[in-house]
Scaffold this active site. Structure first.
Site, PDB file in Angstrom:
ATOM      1  CG  MET A  94      -1.903  -1.193   1.232  1.00 19.19           C
ATOM      2  SD  MET A  94      -2.879  -1.342  -0.282  1.00 19.19           S
ATOM      3  CE  MET A  94      -4.050  -0.023  -0.015  1.00 19.19           C
ATOM      4  CG  ASN A 111       0.274  -3.705  -8.134  1.00 17.21           C
ATOM      5  OD1 ASN A 111       0.300  -4.257  -7.023  1.00 17.21           O
ATOM      6  ND2 ASN A 111      -0.656  -2.809  -8.435  1.00 17.21           N
ATOM      7  CG  HIS A 113      -5.734  -2.595  -9.587  1.00 14.81           C
ATOM      8  ND1 HIS A 113      -5.590  -1.737  -8.509  1.00 14.81           N
ATOM      9  CD2 HIS A 113      -6.879  -2.228 -10.219  1.00 14.81           C
ATOM     10  CE1 HIS A 113      -6.613  -0.893  -8.500  1.00 14.81           C
ATOM     11  NE2 HIS A 113      -7.406  -1.164  -9.526  1.00 14.81           N
ATOM     12  CB  SER A 140      -5.265  -6.184 -14.179  1.00 13.74           C
ATOM     13  OG  SER A 140      -6.558  -5.932 -14.688  1.00 13.74           O
ATOM     14  CG  ASP A 149      -3.490   1.005  -9.700  1.00 12.47           C
ATOM     15  OD1 ASP A 149      -2.608   0.231  -9.289  1.00 12.47           O
ATOM     16  OD2 ASP A 149      -4.375   1.488  -8.958  1.00 12.47           O
TER      17      ASP A 149
HETATM   18  C1  GRF Z   1      -5.698  -7.643  -3.335  1.00 11.30           C
HETATM   19  O1  GRF Z   1      -7.062  -7.460  -3.615  1.00 11.30           O
HETATM   20  C2  GRF Z   1      -4.857  -6.956  -4.388  1.00 11.30           C
HETATM   21  O2  GRF Z   1      -5.431  -6.954  -5.643  1.00 11.30           O
HETATM   22  C3  GRF Z   1      -4.777  -5.550  -3.859  1.00 11.30           C
HETATM   23  O3  GRF Z   1      -4.678  -5.692  -2.465  1.00 11.30           O
HETATM   24  C4  GRF Z   1      -5.280  -6.916  -2.074  1.00 11.30           C
HETATM   25  C5  GRF Z   1      -4.234  -7.667  -1.307  1.00 11.30           C
HETATM   26  O4  GRF Z   1      -4.762  -8.831  -0.690  1.00 11.30           O
HETATM   27  N1  GRF Z   1      -3.673  -4.859  -4.480  1.00 11.30           N
HETATM   28  P1  GRF Z   1      -3.778  -9.865  -0.004  1.00 11.30           P
HETATM   29  O5  GRF Z   1      -2.946  -9.106   1.026  1.00 11.30           O
HETATM   30  O6  GRF Z   1      -2.923 -10.464  -1.079  1.00 11.30           O
HETATM   31  O7  GRF Z   1      -4.659 -10.876   0.650  1.00 11.30           O
END
Ligand code: GRF
Length: 204
Positions: A94, A111, A113, A140, A149
């Protein structure tokens, strides 16, 4: 494939790490072309850290707090290079990475998303998909470029949006698709079947 022949991958996380788990699971297969050599979290209590430790993968916590973006990114870069990482997967990480970091790892930084990019970049994805009345959503995996993104898409998976969906039920359906997609996309990149060339994802 012996571990020595596999591509050393680093995974960056901030949370529960369910996508990290699917990469750890996939990389156990002898035929999978990547192995996870390092997991870095920017948050001390990220749930994914326990998943990495349980799989015997070294973990680092590098906090972003009280640092400039450049200092934080330089520390990430140093840890990844010291571990011999050749490819980096963001999995629920994040933090926005600096232009310098994304350029340094160009074509080697992925990444995931939870939308069918280029639609629904950013946050509150499932809420916005439902508000718009979409019939389809998905996930994606893309190469990371400086713009958030916006990187070229490596692979996507679509799921239906149901009339009864809430953001939570839709998120759960998309997450299942993510778990199938990320190992597939990582394999494509490790095997050189999708590469980043002049700003586009090119399939061999
Ligand atoms: C996922 O939905 C991913 O697409 C987004 O953050 C979430 C991460 O989930 N970027 P996790 O920590 O892999 O369970």
């Amino acid at each position: 494939m012996t571990p020595a022949n596999k591509i050393p991958v680093g995974v960056l996380i901030s949370g529960r790490g369910s996508n990290l788990q699917t990469l750890l699971d996939a990389s156990r297969a002898e035929s999978f072309p990547a192995h996870i050599v390092l997991v870095i979290a920017n948050v001390e209590n990220a749930g994914g850290l326990a998943r990495a430790s349980a799989a015997g993968v070294p973990v680092h916590v590098i906090t972003h707090k009280g640092k400039t973006r450049e200092t934080f990114d330089a520390q990430l870069d140093a840890a990844l290079r010291e571990a011999g990482v050749e490819l980096v997967c963001l999995a629920g990480f994040m933090r926005i990475l600096s232009d310098g970091f994304t350029r340094a790892w160009e074509g080697k930084l992925l990444n995931i998303h939870p939308s069918l990019l280029p639609a629904y970049k950013g946050t509150r994805v499932h809420e916005r998909v439902l508000e718009a009345g979409e019939k389809q959503s998905g996930a994606s995996v893309h190469f990371v470029v400086p713009e958030l993104d916006a990187g070229p898409v490596i692979a996507q998976a679509a799921v239906p949006v149901l009339a009864t969906d809430t953001p939570e039920t839709l998120a759960a359906r998309v997450l299942e698709a993510e778990h199938r997609l990320y190992p597939t996309a990582l394999r494509l990149v490790c095997e050189g079947r999708v590469t980043l060339q002049n700003g586009a994802a090119v399939t061999a």
